[in-house]
Write an enzyme that holds these catalytic residues in place. Sequence first.
Site, PDB file in Angstrom:
ATOM      1  N   HIS A  77      10.140  -9.189 -25.830  1.00  0.00           N
ATOM      2  CA  HIS A  77       9.423  -8.581 -26.719  1.00  0.00           C
ATOM      3  C   HIS A  77       8.722  -9.370 -28.150  1.00  0.00           C
ATOM      4  O   HIS A  77      10.181  -9.965 -28.968  1.00  0.00           O
ATOM      5  CB  HIS A  77       8.931  -7.838 -27.105  1.00  0.00           C
ATOM      6  CG  HIS A  77      10.444  -6.510 -27.691  1.00  0.00           C
ATOM      7  ND1 HIS A  77      10.442  -6.601 -29.392  1.00  0.00           N
ATOM      8  CD2 HIS A  77      11.686  -6.516 -26.944  1.00  0.00           C
ATOM      9  CE1 HIS A  77      11.550  -5.656 -29.573  1.00  0.00           C
ATOM     10  NE2 HIS A  77      12.084  -5.520 -27.836  1.00  0.00           N
ATOM     11  N   ASP A  79       8.139  -8.307 -31.439  1.00  0.00           N
ATOM     12  CA  ASP A  79       7.033  -7.671 -32.025  1.00  0.00           C
ATOM     13  C   ASP A  79       8.861  -7.807 -32.724  1.00  0.00           C
ATOM     14  O   ASP A  79       9.753  -7.122 -31.837  1.00  0.00           O
ATOM     15  CB  ASP A  79       6.744  -6.192 -31.851  1.00  0.00           C
ATOM     16  CG  ASP A  79       7.594  -5.393 -31.130  1.00  0.00           C
ATOM     17  OD1 ASP A  79       7.802  -5.604 -30.315  1.00  0.00           O
ATOM     18  OD2 ASP A  79       7.342  -3.816 -31.568  1.00  0.00           O
ATOM     19  N   ASP A 140      16.220  -8.586 -31.634  1.00  0.00           N
ATOM     20  CA  ASP A 140      16.083  -8.210 -30.676  1.00  0.00           C
ATOM     21  C   ASP A 140      14.581  -8.140 -31.089  1.00  0.00           C
ATOM     22  O   ASP A 140      13.614  -7.376 -31.989  1.00  0.00           O
ATOM     23  CB  ASP A 140      16.413  -6.539 -31.351  1.00  0.00           C
ATOM     24  CG  ASP A 140      15.815  -5.452 -30.920  1.00  0.00           C
ATOM     25  OD1 ASP A 140      15.067  -6.058 -29.960  1.00  0.00           O
ATOM     26  OD2 ASP A 140      16.056  -4.206 -30.868  1.00  0.00           O
ATOM     27  N   GLU A 174       6.710  -3.313 -28.491  1.00  0.00           N
ATOM     28  CA  GLU A 174       7.958  -2.147 -27.622  1.00  0.00           C
ATOM     29  C   GLU A 174       8.832  -1.857 -28.965  1.00  0.00           C
ATOM     30  O   GLU A 174       9.312  -0.745 -27.959  1.00  0.00           O
ATOM     31  CB  GLU A 174       8.623  -3.542 -26.807  1.00  0.00           C
ATOM     32  CG  GLU A 174      10.074  -3.224 -26.353  1.00  0.00           C
ATOM     33  CD  GLU A 174      11.748  -2.388 -26.464  1.00  0.00           C
ATOM     34  OE1 GLU A 174      12.041  -1.788 -25.989  1.00  0.00           O
ATOM     35  OE2 GLU A 174      11.564  -2.617 -28.379  1.00  0.00           O
TER      36      GLU A 174
END
EC number: 3.4.11.4
Length: 406
Positions: A77, A79, A140, A174
Amino acid sequence: MKVHERFLNYVKFDTQSVPDVEIIPSSDKQKILGQYLVEEMKSLGIKDAFMDEHCYVYGTLEKNTDKNTPVIGFIAHMDTSPDMPGNDIKARIIENYDGSDIVLNSEKDITMKTEMFEHLLNYVGNDLIVTDGTTLLGADNKAGIAEILSMAEYFVNNPDVEHGTIKIAFTPDEEVGSGADMFDVKGFGADFAYTVDGGELGEIEYENFNAASAKVTINGVNIHPGSAKNKMKNSILIGMEFQNMLPIHERPDSTENYEGFSHLNDMSGDVEKTHLNYIIRDHSNEKFEAKKDRFLKTADFLNSKYGEGTVIVELKDSYYNMKEKILPHMHIIETAKQALLNIGIEPEIVPIRGGTDGARLSYMGLPCPNLCTGGHNYHGRYEYIPVQSMEKVVEMLKEIVRLYTK
């Protein structure tokens, strides 16, 4: 391009998603990275790369073998979490880490201490990517993007290495729970997939929390405190009473591993009206339902005490444990474990104490467990990722493809 160089390029993009926004993507700035990735994928030779109207990026590495191989998907992802600033990230590399505390920001007295983060000592001699302590890093999940595209670049640059069809996707939102909402599973066309969105090197995850949100509204009565006796109904105090009726041992700071929790995320209000927002989590479906039922019963009790309509609870399920959807396809897990062993890493099966796009996608018909990226301390100022771990993840992804081709 080296995987860490690719990653450091991506973290320059501010891609924070925004909670409680009905449209996808929740922030237009995610599209900027999405379009950049499309152009990068095309430059690598992924000719069909595109971004749809909802900021989902898709692309295909066509098979170069006559063998009957499955179509494998790899997903990450774009974001980053809204829990910590994600703009103006000042990333730096600590080369040949010596095992001491890391001063992230001397001016603001921000230090990452080995006493608190003992896993730092596992990376003595590695090169660690950190921030200046004022933002998150964005591993992340930009690390996952970098690792997937580095794997793809390898196969493009080595056409003599056989591989089946590889599908790639990068998703928005996400972190706010809607990353799979508009994912085109049928168009993606994979037989199964992996999200590359986990933590420490070696971890494989195919069990996650069942998840729900609870919005609790307390309706009070505001009367001048000078004449309030037997008339005022202070919604703040009733809200505190509601919270105190929930089990102390089921708070996040008292749980680990497979233990679920109810977490008061934020609270606001005045005498007239108070709002409490919770997240509810448990791996066990039975315990998950019991936790939700407790919220309703607590509201019923307080309404019987203070009057009907004083406490209103709105429950909404977010996602479910993917385990039951993965168990019929355990070859996906066994192959990932073998891939790690083949590159000298001991695999560790761990439950996700959270959620991932893969949980939703598994229920949408695309079995999709989660693989490590190598990062630590996500969603906060102490986030870091070792360069060598990222390089090993790339090797793992290549090995998964090789095993399915073999």
